[in-house]
Design a protein around this motif. Structure first.
Motif, PDB file in Angstrom:
ATOM      1  N   UNK A  11       0.958  -1.277  -0.167  1.00  0.00           N
ATOM      2  CA  UNK A  11       0.069   0.048  -0.061  1.00  0.00           C
ATOM      3  C   UNK A  11       0.792   1.121   0.058  1.00  0.00           C
ATOM      4  N   UNK A  12       1.591   1.591   0.808  1.00  0.00           N
ATOM      5  CA  UNK A  12       2.664   2.147   1.115  1.00  0.00           C
ATOM      6  C   UNK A  12       3.291   2.624  -0.801  1.00  0.00           C
ATOM      7  N   UNK A  13       3.522   1.853  -0.688  1.00  0.00           N
ATOM      8  CA  UNK A  13       4.901   1.849  -2.921  1.00  0.00           C
ATOM      9  C   UNK A  13       3.524   2.175  -3.288  1.00  0.00           C
ATOM     10  N   UNK A  14       1.692   1.995  -3.360  1.00  0.00           N
ATOM     11  CA  UNK A  14       1.281   2.430  -4.817  1.00  0.00           C
ATOM     12  C   UNK A  14       1.220   4.099  -4.325  1.00  0.00           C
ATOM     13  N   UNK A  54      11.300   2.318  -6.879  1.00  0.00           N
ATOM     14  CA  UNK A  54      10.827   0.789  -7.927  1.00  0.00           C
ATOM     15  C   UNK A  54      11.277   0.242  -7.365  1.00  0.00           C
ATOM     16  N   UNK A  55      12.452  -0.041  -6.756  1.00  0.00           N
ATOM     17  CA  UNK A  55      13.735  -0.317  -6.813  1.00  0.00           C
ATOM     18  C   UNK A  55      13.919  -0.994  -4.881  1.00  0.00           C
ATOM     19  N   UNK A  56      14.006   0.129  -4.302  1.00  0.00           N
ATOM     20  CA  UNK A  56      13.420  -0.174  -2.402  1.00  0.00           C
ATOM     21  C   UNK A  56      12.079  -0.812  -2.448  1.00  0.00           C
ATOM     22  N   UNK A  57      11.171  -0.691  -3.609  1.00  0.00           N
ATOM     23  CA  UNK A  57       9.497  -1.262  -3.214  1.00  0.00           C
ATOM     24  C   UNK A  57       9.924  -3.149  -3.655  1.00  0.00           C
TER      25      UNK A  57
END
Length: 578
Positions: free
Chosen positions: A325-328, A385-388
């Motif tokens: 959810x946080x990544x989104x 994106x990489x961190x997610x």
């Protein structure tokens, strides 16, 4: 009895003597047959020759004495003479099987030939009471009937001499005159139990009183029925006195009674051993219950651990969903920023077109800045994106490792619990088989007890009052256990009641007049052993035959110093078996 005028005086005397002997034999043998058949509530009332014609009394007599069922099917309902003849033939075959060849036929029985009938009954008495086959030597089976008769007579006489030895005034030499004064019978009673009779106070001249005392005590304490009449033994005419066969018939019951007295003493020892065994069983039951409780605690602990692991799994899944959810959310923020930048770029392009010529250098500078911004935006987007992706992979890996560890621990715990449960089930199965074997043995003992039945006891457990828990903390859950000899019964449990009402009926067989009915009250407990609330003990010897009584009995403790409260109301009816 009438005689023709041509008969001599000797012939008349011989016939009169024979008739008197037959009368005494019939009187004694009839009493003996009734004594054997009392276990089946059968009694011969009329003349022996009439009562035996239907064959039923003889068949029942042989079934009682031999302990076997009649091998042939016989008529239980007599409507035709043919039925009587068939039954007497079957009865004679049954007797012949056990006593040997007989010179008797169904016709002799139907015609009432008393000499032959009495001879047949005497052979039965000799075989089952005097000879008592199975207690002698194996070579006895090779002897003739006459030899066995003489040998059995000698053994019975030797036994009587041995038991009466040392009693003043007693000199047993035969089965006749030696018994006329009654001292010999009293000596046998004294040898059985010296506390039953004051032998030294007896006098030979009080023959009829001695005989009456001996017969009364033998019937009461040795369960030997009256087969002889003191008036016949003391008759002035010696021809009217019982002969050797009458005395042997009565005296043959004494060795059996002496043996039964010894068996009762052995039974008491067996009861004490049984009580000890039951105490050990109770300890074993408590131990098994403790093991069961430990297993239950382990099971609950395992279930709690499983629940904790499931909650941990649910938490990890929630963390994973939160990370997604946080990544989104971050992606949406970046997209919003990009849209804003694009809008700003359009505005700038419109201004640049208006001032293209004037601000060409500044535009180029702005373009470079825009390119740098775009590169920064793209770089930030890729980094996010990489961190997610890394965070998601790390979370999935950690969750998978935890799940595998939980499943491994669960399998180990399940295997351990299954092994423990298998052991407990094997122990419980062994205990169940042992208890079933014990129940079969007790049933066999109960059947054996029924064979020595002297009475029946009907007990109604009506109600109780003033019943408290042992610690006086509140109402109890009472129930009663009734025990007489080897018979045990139990009432239902009344929940949370100080004044329970059962109205429960039970029936017991009585074979020992010295036995006592024990009624014990317990407090039922769901988890622990049931608590003792008190007991009532009622000796059989205090009950009157045929008298029904209803009374309140105060509960007593296991020991005199124990403190118990409450009372128990019982209705008791005792009937002796005739």
């Amino acid at each position: 009895m009438s005689f023709s005028g041509n008969e001599s005086v000797a012939t008349k005397n011989r016939k009169e003597k024979q008739a008197e002997i037959e009368r005494l034999h019939e009187k004694t043998f009839k009493a003996w047959i009734n004594a054997q058949l009392r276990v089946r509530n059968i009694k011969i009332e009329g003349e022996l020759k009439d009562e035996l014609k239907d064959g039923l009394a003889l068949i029942n007599l042989m079934e009682v004495l031999s302990g076997e069922k009649c091998p042939e099917k016989y008529n239980t309902k007599i409507t035709l003479d043919m039925h009587r003849i068939e039954n007497t033939t079957i009865a004679i075959n049954f007797i012949t099987k056990h006593v040997g060849k007989l010179s008797v036929s169904s016709t002799d029985v139907q015609q009432g030939n008393m000499r032959i009938i009495l001879g047949m009954i005497w052979r039965v008495i000799l075989t089952f009471k005097v000879e008592r086959r199975g207690e002698g030597d194996a070579d006895d089976k090779e002897l003739s009937a006459a030899q066995r008769n003489r040998q059995a007579k000698k053994k019975l006489l030797d036994w009587c001499v041995e038991k009466t030895k040392g009693h003043n005034g007693v000199d047993i030499k035969d089965f006749g005159e030696s018994w006329y004064d009654g001292l010999g019978f009293c000596a046998l009673i004294h040898a059985f139990d010296p506390s039953l009779i004051d032998y030294e106070s007896l006098k030979a001249e009080n023959a009829q009183a001695n005989l009456e005392l001996a017969f009364e005590l033998a019937e009461k304490h040795l369960d030997i029925p009256r087969l002889l009449d003191p008036a016949d033994i003391c008759a002035d005419d010696e021809m009217s006195r019982p002969d050797e066969q009458c005395f042997m018939t009565y005296l043959s019951e004494f060795p059996i009674a002496f043996l039964a007295g010894k068996e009762k003493a052995d039974d008491r020892a067996a009861i004490e051993a049984e009580a000890k065994r039951k105490a050990q069983e109770e300890e074993e039951r408590k131990r098994l219950e403790a093991e069961r409780q430990r297993a239950e605690e382990e099971r609950l602990k395992a279930e709690a651990e499983k629940k904790r692991l499931e909650e941990e799994k649910a938490r990890l899944e929630a963390d994973k969903a939160a990370a997604e959810e946080e990544s989104k959310r971050r992606k949406e923020e970046l997209e919003a920023q990009s849209a804003a930048l694009r809008q700003l770029e359009e505005e700038r392009k419109r201004k640049d077109e208006e001032e293209e010529e004037k601000k060409k250098k500044r535009e180029e500078k702005k373009k470079r800045r825009q390119q740098e911004a775009d590169e920064a935006e793209e770089r930030a987007k890729r980094e996010a994106e990489e961190a997610s992706r890394l965070a998601r992979e790390e979370a999935e890996k950690e969750a998978k490792e935890r799940q595998e560890e939980l499943e491994k621990r669960q399998e180990e715990d399940d295997a351990k619990r299954q092994e423990e449960l298998s052991k407990l089930e094997a122990q419980h199965e062994a205990e169940r088989l042992r208890l079933e074997e014990e129940c079969r043995r007790l049933k066999q003992q109960l059947e054996a007890t029924k064979g020595k039945l002297i009475g029946k006891l009907k007990v109604t457990v009506k109600e109780g009052r003033g019943v408290h828990k042992k610690d006086n903390s509140g109402k109890a859950d009472p129930y009663c256990v009734l025990f007489l000899e080897r018979q045990k019964e139990k009432t239902r449990t009344i929940k949370k009641n100080q004044n329970p009402k059962w109205d429960a009926d039970f029936e017991f067989y009585v074979s020992d007049p010295e036995a006592a009915l024990e009624v014990t009250m317990f407090d039922w407990n769901r988890i622990f052993s049931d608590s003792f609330l008190g007991k009532v003990s009622i000796p059989i010897a205090t009950l009157n035959d045929g008298e029904e009584t209803t009374a309140w009995y105060k509960l007593e403790g296991k020991k005199a110093k124990d403190k118990v409260t409450g009372e128990l109301c019982l209705t008791i009816l005792y009937r002796k078996e005739v």
